[in-house]
Design an enzyme around this catalytic site. Sequence first.
Site, PDB file in Angstrom:
ATOM      1  N   SER A 135       0.862  -1.180   0.000  1.00 59.86           N
ATOM      2  CA  SER A 135       0.000   0.000   0.000  1.00 59.86           C
ATOM      3  C   SER A 135       0.896   1.226   0.000  1.00 59.86           C
ATOM      4  O   SER A 135       1.851   1.314  -0.770  1.00 59.86           O
ATOM      5  CB  SER A 135      -0.953  -0.041   1.191  1.00 59.86           C
ATOM      6  OG  SER A 135      -1.841   1.062   1.165  1.00 59.86           O
ATOM      7  N   TYR A 149      -5.052   8.781  -6.585  1.00 61.69           N
ATOM      8  CA  TYR A 149      -4.104   7.823  -6.020  1.00 61.69           C
ATOM      9  C   TYR A 149      -4.558   7.415  -4.620  1.00 61.69           C
ATOM     10  O   TYR A 149      -4.563   6.228  -4.268  1.00 61.69           O
ATOM     11  CB  TYR A 149      -2.713   8.439  -5.974  1.00 61.69           C
ATOM     12  CG  TYR A 149      -1.628   7.509  -5.474  1.00 61.69           C
ATOM     13  CD1 TYR A 149      -1.398   6.279  -6.094  1.00 61.69           C
ATOM     14  CD2 TYR A 149      -0.818   7.869  -4.400  1.00 61.69           C
ATOM     15  CE1 TYR A 149      -0.401   5.424  -5.640  1.00 61.69           C
ATOM     16  CE2 TYR A 149       0.188   7.028  -3.943  1.00 61.69           C
ATOM     17  CZ  TYR A 149       0.392   5.807  -4.564  1.00 61.69           C
ATOM     18  OH  TYR A 149       1.383   4.975  -4.114  1.00 61.69           O
ATOM     19  N   LYS A 153      -5.544   3.660  -3.070  1.00 59.66           N
ATOM     20  CA  LYS A 153      -4.833   3.078  -1.933  1.00 59.66           C
ATOM     21  C   LYS A 153      -5.722   2.956  -0.692  1.00 59.66           C
ATOM     22  O   LYS A 153      -5.592   1.996   0.078  1.00 59.66           O
ATOM     23  CB  LYS A 153      -3.582   3.895  -1.609  1.00 59.66           C
ATOM     24  CG  LYS A 153      -2.483   3.768  -2.662  1.00 59.66           C
ATOM     25  CD  LYS A 153      -1.994   2.328  -2.798  1.00 59.66           C
ATOM     26  CE  LYS A 153      -0.791   2.214  -3.724  1.00 59.66           C
ATOM     27  NZ  LYS A 153      -0.311   0.820  -3.866  1.00 59.66           N
TER      28      LYS A 153
END
Length: 276
Positions: A135, A149, A153
């Site tokens: 991660s 992004y 994640k």
Amino acid sequence: MTTRTWLITGVNSGFGRQLAEQLLARGDRVAGTVRREGSADDLRDAHGDRFRLAHLDVTDLPRIREVVDAAFADLGRIDVVVVNAGYGLFGAAEEVSDEQVLHQITTNLLGSIQTARAALPHLRAQGGGRLIPISSVAGIAAHAGASLYHASKWGVEGFFEALAQEVAPFGVEVTLVEPGGARTAFAGSSLRTGAPLAAYDGTPAAFVRGLREGAPVPIVGDPVKIAARVIDSAEQRPAPLRLVLGSDSYRAVTASLRARLAQVEPQEASAAGTDA
């Protein structure tokens, strides 16, 4: 030291490459995948049948199961599955295209989910194993200019935290890796940006423009040390659910968690006020 067999997606560069190199050097077996054919042939040439290489673009979701099934069929038991393949899409939410949004979520989130789902029947059948999704500090702490992004994640974080509870009865453990900035090629080949809008000039979301233009940014993370810590974590029992790596990551994670508590704790009474 126990010799293990690992499956790692994205071994052509970055953390995936470091992991593969260190594991092979110590005598482990590695099944690696690459999106760009030929980008890890040197590892295969150097390590022979201890390194199994497959071509995989994780946006080809049906292909993921084919590759994972073939790796288990060829190697038998695989002890650790590292879900690593991914990249960063940066820019304000308005600046990225619909196609970029879809590709980011498909690569980082859906690709990770499907890799884990493909591995789980095999891990259950063999009586256990470890899933290690790579991660990011960006999965816990958010920053303007990285909304997509972060979306990918944070999705990884939620999926694997719940999955850890689902598969614990089968001896399958999960460790989410939370690295901060590291001296890899991430800011080059693994970083993509949207088309800049003048409206965001000088705003917090514009920080990524400097990265793309090569502005110096202090990066503390050593990818060799990070990979070594990930490898060491596979020996830990019970598995750590999260592995924070880098002083920058630790600072950002703890600050984010404290800020969330500070926002939520004063609402205890008002939250209870909506109870039936």
